[in-house]
Write an enzyme that holds these catalytic residues in place. Structure first.
Site, short mmCIF file in Angstrom:
data_model
loop_
_atom_site.label_atom_id
_atom_site.label_comp_id
_atom_site.label_asym_id
_atom_site.label_seq_id
_atom_site.Cartn_x
_atom_site.Cartn_y
_atom_site.Cartn_z
N LYS A 54 -4.85 19.25 -4.06
CA LYS A 54 -4.46 19.12 -5.61
C LYS A 54 -2.99 19.20 -5.70
O LYS A 54 -2.43 18.67 -6.74
CB LYS A 54 -4.99 20.23 -6.48
CG LYS A 54 -6.67 20.14 -6.52
CD LYS A 54 -6.89 21.46 -7.10
CE LYS A 54 -8.42 22.06 -6.71
NZ LYS A 54 -8.64 23.21 -7.62
N GLY A 55 -2.06 20.05 -4.87
CA GLY A 55 -0.83 20.09 -5.15
C GLY A 55 0.12 19.00 -5.75
O GLY A 55 1.00 19.21 -6.23
N GLU A 111 3.42 14.77 -0.75
CA GLU A 111 2.95 16.32 -0.50
C GLU A 111 3.92 17.17 -1.28
O GLU A 111 5.03 16.62 -1.70
CB GLU A 111 2.90 16.85 0.88
CG GLU A 111 2.87 17.95 1.14
CD GLU A 111 1.19 18.59 0.74
OE1 GLU A 111 0.95 18.10 -0.31
OE2 GLU A 111 0.59 19.37 1.52
N ASP A 112 3.17 18.27 -1.92
CA ASP A 112 4.18 19.06 -2.90
C ASP A 112 5.03 20.06 -1.93
O ASP A 112 6.07 20.11 -2.21
CB ASP A 112 3.41 20.24 -3.53
CG ASP A 112 2.31 20.78 -2.83
OD1 ASP A 112 2.17 20.51 -1.47
OD2 ASP A 112 1.49 21.63 -3.48
N ASP A 124 0.30 25.90 -6.85
CA ASP A 124 -0.42 27.10 -7.43
C ASP A 124 -0.45 28.41 -6.48
O ASP A 124 -0.10 28.25 -5.46
CB ASP A 124 -1.84 26.81 -7.70
CG ASP A 124 -2.49 26.64 -6.18
OD1 ASP A 124 -2.20 26.00 -5.33
OD2 ASP A 124 -3.59 27.60 -6.16
N ASP A 135 5.18 23.68 4.72
CA ASP A 135 5.21 25.07 5.14
C ASP A 135 5.20 25.08 6.73
O ASP A 135 6.11 24.99 7.33
CB ASP A 135 4.07 25.79 4.45
CG ASP A 135 4.29 27.27 4.56
OD1 ASP A 135 5.20 27.83 5.02
OD2 ASP A 135 3.21 28.01 4.38
N LYS A 164 9.87 24.11 3.22
CA LYS A 164 10.01 25.56 3.64
C LYS A 164 10.30 25.64 5.27
O LYS A 164 9.41 25.88 5.93
CB LYS A 164 8.81 26.41 3.54
CG LYS A 164 8.94 27.30 2.06
CD LYS A 164 7.76 28.21 2.27
CE LYS A 164 7.07 28.54 1.00
NZ LYS A 164 5.85 29.25 0.81
N ARG A 222 -0.08 26.03 -11.87
CA ARG A 222 0.06 24.76 -11.59
C ARG A 222 0.90 23.92 -12.62
O ARG A 222 1.71 23.04 -12.47
CB ARG A 222 -1.17 24.01 -11.26
CG ARG A 222 -1.63 24.16 -9.93
CD ARG A 222 -2.94 23.20 -9.61
NE ARG A 222 -3.76 23.48 -8.71
CZ ARG A 222 -3.74 23.51 -7.41
NH1 ARG A 222 -2.73 22.82 -6.79
NH2 ARG A 222 -4.64 23.97 -6.54
N PHE A 274 6.87 32.82 -2.29
CA PHE A 274 5.84 31.85 -2.63
C PHE A 274 6.20 31.04 -4.06
O PHE A 274 6.61 31.73 -4.89
CB PHE A 274 4.60 32.73 -2.90
CG PHE A 274 3.28 31.82 -2.58
CD1 PHE A 274 2.87 31.47 -1.34
CD2 PHE A 274 2.74 31.39 -3.73
CE1 PHE A 274 1.94 30.61 -1.34
CE2 PHE A 274 1.62 30.51 -3.50
CZ PHE A 274 1.10 30.15 -2.28
P1 IMP Z 1 1.01 23.81 5.65
O1 IMP Z 1 0.03 23.20 6.40
O2 IMP Z 1 1.42 25.31 6.31
O3 IMP Z 1 2.28 22.82 5.80
O4 IMP Z 1 0.89 24.13 4.31
C1 IMP Z 1 0.93 23.12 3.39
C2 IMP Z 1 0.20 23.42 1.95
O5 IMP Z 1 -0.12 24.83 1.69
C3 IMP Z 1 0.87 22.82 0.84
O6 IMP Z 1 -0.08 21.62 0.58
C4 IMP Z 1 0.45 23.91 -0.38
O7 IMP Z 1 -0.90 23.59 -0.86
C5 IMP Z 1 0.37 25.18 0.42
N1 IMP Z 1 1.54 25.86 0.24
C6 IMP Z 1 2.40 26.22 1.24
N2 IMP Z 1 3.51 27.05 0.62
C7 IMP Z 1 3.20 27.11 -0.59
C8 IMP Z 1 3.83 27.68 -1.60
O8 IMP Z 1 4.89 28.40 -1.68
N3 IMP Z 1 3.35 27.58 -2.99
C9 IMP Z 1 2.06 27.05 -3.08
N4 IMP Z 1 1.30 26.43 -2.24
C10 IMP Z 1 2.06 26.43 -0.85
MG MG Z 2 -1.20 21.37 -1.07
#
Ligand code: IMP
Ligand code: MG
Length: 174
Positions: free
Chosen positions: A42-43, A98-99, A158, A102, A130, A164, A151
């Site tokens: 959803k982000g 994408e939001d 969220d 990470d 990040k 959100r 975070f």
């Molecule tokens: P990744 O697969 O670890 O790169 O994670 C990406 C997903 O984790 C993003 O689509 C977000 O939904 C969630 N996410 C990672 N860090 C944060 C944060 O600081 N706040 C909120 N959502 C996060």
């Molecule tokens: Mg996400």
């Protein structure tokens, strides 16, 4: 909600300015072409809605829903797709929106998943990055802001489905 201690990292005016800059870069890079913009639910929904309205090139939109199950600030590391796209992307120009990146696992999974359908190109636009937290090598093509560990909530992001709707990007204070 009351118990969530947070501090504004990027106020909405700054977000608006950066979104316009990203849209200008994307519009320039894809001039004369037509994009399929794929948002990750959803982000990304708020960022994507703002971004596409600032583009000066035509686009179609679609969405996927991906989850890396876990709760709060921890992810399980296993990415699951619960909703796929409904549009053919064969020979099309795809821009994933994408939001936040990470660990990089979600976007690595999605890029591989979509590559199977033989699009003409795939690029990624993430509003936040990040960088220090990568578990796999992943570079987004367009990034709004690079953020330190911590975070983030607001502007679509969220914490356990909370916050959100906040118009600013905030960091949670423990
Ligand atoms: P990744 O697969 O670890 O790169 O994670 C990406 C997903 O984790 C993003 O689509 C977000 O939904 C969630 N996410 C990672 N860090 C944060 C944060 O600081 N706040 C909120 N959502 C996060
Ligand atoms: Mg996400």
């Amino acid at each position: 909600m009351e118990s969530l201690q947070k501090e504004v990292l990027y106020p909405k005016e700054l977000i608006e300015k950066r979104v316009k800059e990203l849209a200008a870069d994307i519009s320039r890079d894809y001039q004369g072409r037509e994009l399929i913009v794929i948002g990750i639910l959803k982000g990304a929904f708020i960022f994507m809605a703002d971004l596409i309205r600032c583009l000066s090139i035509p686009c179609q939109v679609d969405f996927v829903r991906l989850a890396s199950y876990g709760s709060g600030a921890t992810s399980s590391g296993k990415v699951v797709m619960t909703k796929d796209i409904e549009t053919s992307i064969k020979d099309r120009e795809v821009l994933i929106v994408e939001d936040i990146v990470d660990s990089g696992l979600t976007l690595t999974f999605l890029v591989n998943w979509l590559q199977e359908r033989n699009p003409r190109s795939i690029k990624v636009c993430a509003f936040l990055d990040k960088r220090a937290r990568r578990k796999v090598d992943f570079e987004a093509d367009y990034v709004g802001f690079t953020v330190d560990d911590g975070f983030i909530v607001g502007y679509g992001l969220d914490f356990n489905e909370k916050a959100r709707f906040l118009p600013d990007i905030c960091v949670i204070r423990e």
